[in-house]
Scaffold this active site. Structure first.
Site, PDB file in Angstrom:
ATOM      1  N   ASN A 333       6.499  10.784  -6.622  1.00  0.00           N
ATOM      2  CA  ASN A 333       7.587  10.774  -5.641  1.00  0.00           C
ATOM      3  C   ASN A 333       8.269   9.415  -5.552  1.00  0.00           C
ATOM      4  OD1 ASN A 333       6.846  13.423  -4.720  1.00  0.00           O
ATOM      5  ND2 ASN A 333       5.237  12.493  -3.443  1.00  0.00           N
ATOM      6  N   ASN A 506      -9.857  13.445   3.510  1.00  0.00           N
ATOM      7  CA  ASN A 506     -10.047  12.763   4.786  1.00  0.00           C
ATOM      8  C   ASN A 506     -10.506  13.817   5.787  1.00  0.00           C
ATOM      9  OD1 ASN A 506      -7.736  14.125   5.787  1.00  0.00           O
ATOM     10  ND2 ASN A 506      -6.392  12.437   5.117  1.00  0.00           N
ATOM     11  N   LEU A 539     -12.811   8.214   6.492  1.00  0.00           N
ATOM     12  CA  LEU A 539     -12.682   8.292   7.947  1.00  0.00           C
ATOM     13  C   LEU A 539     -11.847   7.159   8.524  1.00  0.00           C
ATOM     14  CD1 LEU A 539     -16.441   9.145   8.614  1.00  0.00           C
ATOM     15  CD2 LEU A 539     -14.519  10.753   8.602  1.00  0.00           C
ATOM     16  N   SER A 541     -10.609   3.878   9.851  1.00  0.00           N
ATOM     17  CA  SER A 541     -11.255   2.668  10.364  1.00  0.00           C
ATOM     18  C   SER A 541     -12.752   2.834  10.581  1.00  0.00           C
ATOM     19  CB  SER A 541     -10.590   2.243  11.681  1.00  0.00           C
ATOM     20  OG  SER A 541     -10.741   3.259  12.654  1.00  0.00           O
ATOM     21  N   GLY A 569      -6.136   5.963   1.186  1.00  0.00           N
ATOM     22  CA  GLY A 569      -6.889   6.990   0.464  1.00  0.00           C
ATOM     23  C   GLY A 569      -6.740   6.838  -1.040  1.00  0.00           C
ATOM     24  N   ASP A 570      -5.528   6.543  -1.488  1.00  0.00           N
ATOM     25  CA  ASP A 570      -5.297   6.347  -2.924  1.00  0.00           C
ATOM     26  C   ASP A 570      -6.037   5.109  -3.436  1.00  0.00           C
ATOM     27  OD1 ASP A 570      -3.598   8.547  -2.921  1.00  0.00           O
ATOM     28  OD2 ASP A 570      -1.860   7.324  -2.397  1.00  0.00           O
ATOM     29  N   ARG A 603      -1.099  -4.582   4.040  1.00  0.00           N
ATOM     30  CA  ARG A 603       0.258  -4.791   3.516  1.00  0.00           C
ATOM     31  C   ARG A 603       1.049  -3.495   3.587  1.00  0.00           C
ATOM     32  NH1 ARG A 603      -1.105  -7.708  -2.164  1.00  0.00           N
ATOM     33  NH2 ARG A 603      -2.993  -6.442  -1.943  1.00  0.00           N
TER      34      ARG A 603
END
Length: 629
Positions: A333, A506, A539, A541, A569-570, A603
């Site tokens: 994307n 997740n 999960l 934090s 996640g990536d 970031r």
């Protein structure tokens, strides 16, 4: 040198010179007398020197004029040996890169009635000026180390070719060239280009470097080239030392071949693969050729110049072929970021002060994440036939991701992701699938060759499920470990679950694919019963929860100030796979992945926030040094 030429150099008349040289200078000032005598001495003037006697009596002496002591030192041994074997003596002169001194050297040798001269001119202009005197004196001369039709030169083009071919023979295709200004530079460069051309390797002008412009550190760090040929040994040593100071290993990270100026640089350290320039043999050949002319011999000497690689100390296979590939399959994307103080919700309108665009999608994000950690990665997916696709191709290649598996879909628009980020780092994502929906099982089959030399296949479910299943089937057929991110889906077919080694949802995604009131432990247990080997629930934090058939455990997240969690996640998955491929156990790889995920949230963005190995590992060493091998 004639009396008229001395007068011209001194800026006086020929009669003035004549009076001074014949001691009839009582009317001439002491200052002029001293000036003319100094010029006469420098140019070795002799009265009646214009009446040439050269060639009438053999002196069995030849002259050698070189630009500087460096060139002279490399050639003197061969010249002396060849001259001695033929019964000649040699007079050596150094021009110190001064045309004026060069002319003085030539006139001195003329006045000494040498039989012939080996001459390395400073430039074409100085050569043409001094050659007038040699021709008038009828003294044969042989030019070397200059671009002139009649010159005899070392074949630096052949040396550049052979140095490059040594890397080509080691299967390198991304070969850089480091040049330093000098007489060998152009020939060496032409040999480099010729070798690439004859081996059907495109010449990449971005891989041509000049020492005067500094060394290509950033491109070396990003593995934009796997090998480099260097025109000068001192430049190669500097590059080796620089690489060593940055903890790169030659030849593991970079293969290197350099020219070397003879045994005077026969050093054991650094251990560099070199091709020794045959100065000694070539200078012997020059003398033999000159004496052939002087003595009018019938047999023409032929050069016997050894041009072989001295060793293979700094040559190895390309870095990116040392490790097996990682495949990344899923959505591609353009990520459109908007920052909000508070995320929008039903009944509330919010405004964003600005938006930012980045290439992304889970396929690209995870591919770039693994590439930054040192792996050879190939992406598989679909983009549209629009300008966004061009941006994605260019961006992925710039991050060292192989894009051969990315298909351009005619009539389709490249996928768009709209990412809303709250001040505390929480985010929400909306996706317009576009070309992502056009990938088919046949597209996966068409790319089966990519599975044959790979170890892991990272998959995401933001593309048609049939394509994901086909990819999982091919991965299992070729022995790959499969890792699945179940994003943007509410159901995983049992057929797919049986083909997955590691599932990484997740908590929200886990609840989507396993609806009901069961707790996390029970839901992960259910997934294991369907054939999955390991489930890792990220999960945020709170870290992550790992469940396999043998054990279960929780790992905490690192303590950071989160700015944007959209790519965490990536970052986790790409790092997990990367360190599993580095032979870390599952728990250690997951712990390292929590560091990468946490750092990525500090970031803005996804691909821009992914950390590389040289950022991640020093950070971990400060916190938990025992994690790293």
């Amino acid at each position: 040198m004639t009396i008229n030429e001395i007068a011209k150099l001194a800026g006086v008349s020929a009669s003035t010179v004549s009076k001074i040289m014949n001691n009839k200078d009582s009317s001439i000032s002491a200052e002029t007398r001293e000036h003319v005598l100094q010029i006469a001495k420098e140019y070795h003037y002799k009265p009646y020197a214009s009446v040439n006697t050269a060639g009438t009596v053999k002196t069995l002496c030849i002259g050698a004029v070189f630009r500087n002591t460096v060139e002279l030192g490399m050639s003197a041994g061969g010249i002396l040996e060849a001259a001695r074997s033929e019964g000649y003596s040699v007079l050596f002169y150094e021009s110190v890169l001064s045309p004026e001194q060069e002319l003085k050297n030539i006139t001195s040798l003329i006045n000494m009635n040498v039989d012939g001269i080996i001459w390395e001119p400073i430039s074409r202009d100085s050569m043409e000026e001094a050659a007038v005197y040699l021709k008038r004196a009828e003294i044969p001369y042989l030019l070397t180390n200059i671009d002139a039709d009649q010159a005899l030169n070392l074949d630096y083009q052949k040396m550049g070719y052979l140095a490059t071919e040594a890397l080509v023979n080691a299967n390198h295709t991304d070969i850089a060239c480091l040049l330093r200004e000098g007489t060998r530079t152009n020939g060496f460069y032409q040999g480099y280009r010729q070798c690439l051309f004859e081996h059907n390797i495109p010449v990449n002008d971005n891989l041509i470097f000049h020492e005067e412009d500094d060394f290509p550190v950033s491109k070396m760090a990003n593995h934009l080239f796997s090998g480099i040929v260097v025109s000068h040994y001192t430049s190669a040593v500097r590059l080796y030392q620089l690489a060593d100071s940055l903890h790169y290993n030659i030849p593991y990270d970079l293969s290197l071949v350099s020219l070397k100026d003879g045994d005077r640089l026969n050093l054991e350290y650094p251990p560099l693969s070199t091709l020794t320039i045959p100065h000694f043999e070539f200078s012997r050949y020059l003398v033999q050729t000159l004496i052939h002319t002087l003595e009018k011999k019938k047999e023409v000497p032929s050069p016997e110049l050894p041009l072989n690689l001295d060793n293979t100390f700094s040559i190895d296979i390309p870095y990116n072929t040392r490790l097996k590939k990682i495949l990344s399959l899923g959505s591609i994307n353009i990520d459109n970021y908007m920052n909000f103080k508070e995320l929008p919700h039903t009944g509330k309108t919010v405004t964003a002060p600005a938006s930012v665009i980045h290439p992304g999608g889970k396929c690209i994000n995870e591919a770039i994440g693994a590439a930054k950690l040192g792996h050879n990665v190939c992406a598989i997916g679909c983009v549209g036939d629009d300008a966004d696709a061009d941006l994605l191709y260019e961006y992925a290649k710039g991050c060292q991701v192989d894009t051969i598996g990315i298909k351009r879909s005619k009539g389709q628009k490249t996928g768009q992701a709209y990412i809303f980020v709250q001040e505390d780092g929480d985010s929400m994502i909306t996706i317009m699938s576009g070309a992502n929906n056009s990938i088919t099982p046949q597209d996966i089959i068409n790319n089966e060759r990519l599975f044959t030399n790979a170890s892991f296949c990272m998959m995401q479910t933001e593309i048609p499920m049939e394509a994901v299943i086909k990819a999982a089937e091919l991965a299992k057929k070729h022995g790959l470990t499969t890792v699945l991110k179940p994003s943007a889906c509410t159901f995983l077919p049992t057929k797919l679950l049986k083909l997955i080694d590691i599932l990484v949802p997740n908590l929200d995604e886990l609840n989507e694919i396993c609806p009901g009131s069961d707790n996390m432990e029970e839901k992960t247990s259910f997934l294991l019963s369907k054939g999955i080997q390991t489930v890792i629930v990220t999960l945020g934090s709170k870290g992550c929860y790992i469940r396999s058939r043998e054990f279960s455990c929780s790992l905490p997240a690192i303590d950071v100030i989160s700015v944007d969690s959209s790519g965490a996640g990536d970052a986790f998955i790409s790092t997990l796979v990367s360190y599993l491929l580095y032979d870390y156990d599952l728990i250690s790889a997951a712990k390292i992945a929590t560091y990468a995920a946490g750092l990525s949230t500090t970031r803005q963005g996804t691909t821009t926030a992914l950390v590389d190995r040289y950022t991640l590992e020093p950070y971990i060493r400060r916190m938990e040094a025992h994690l790293l091998k």
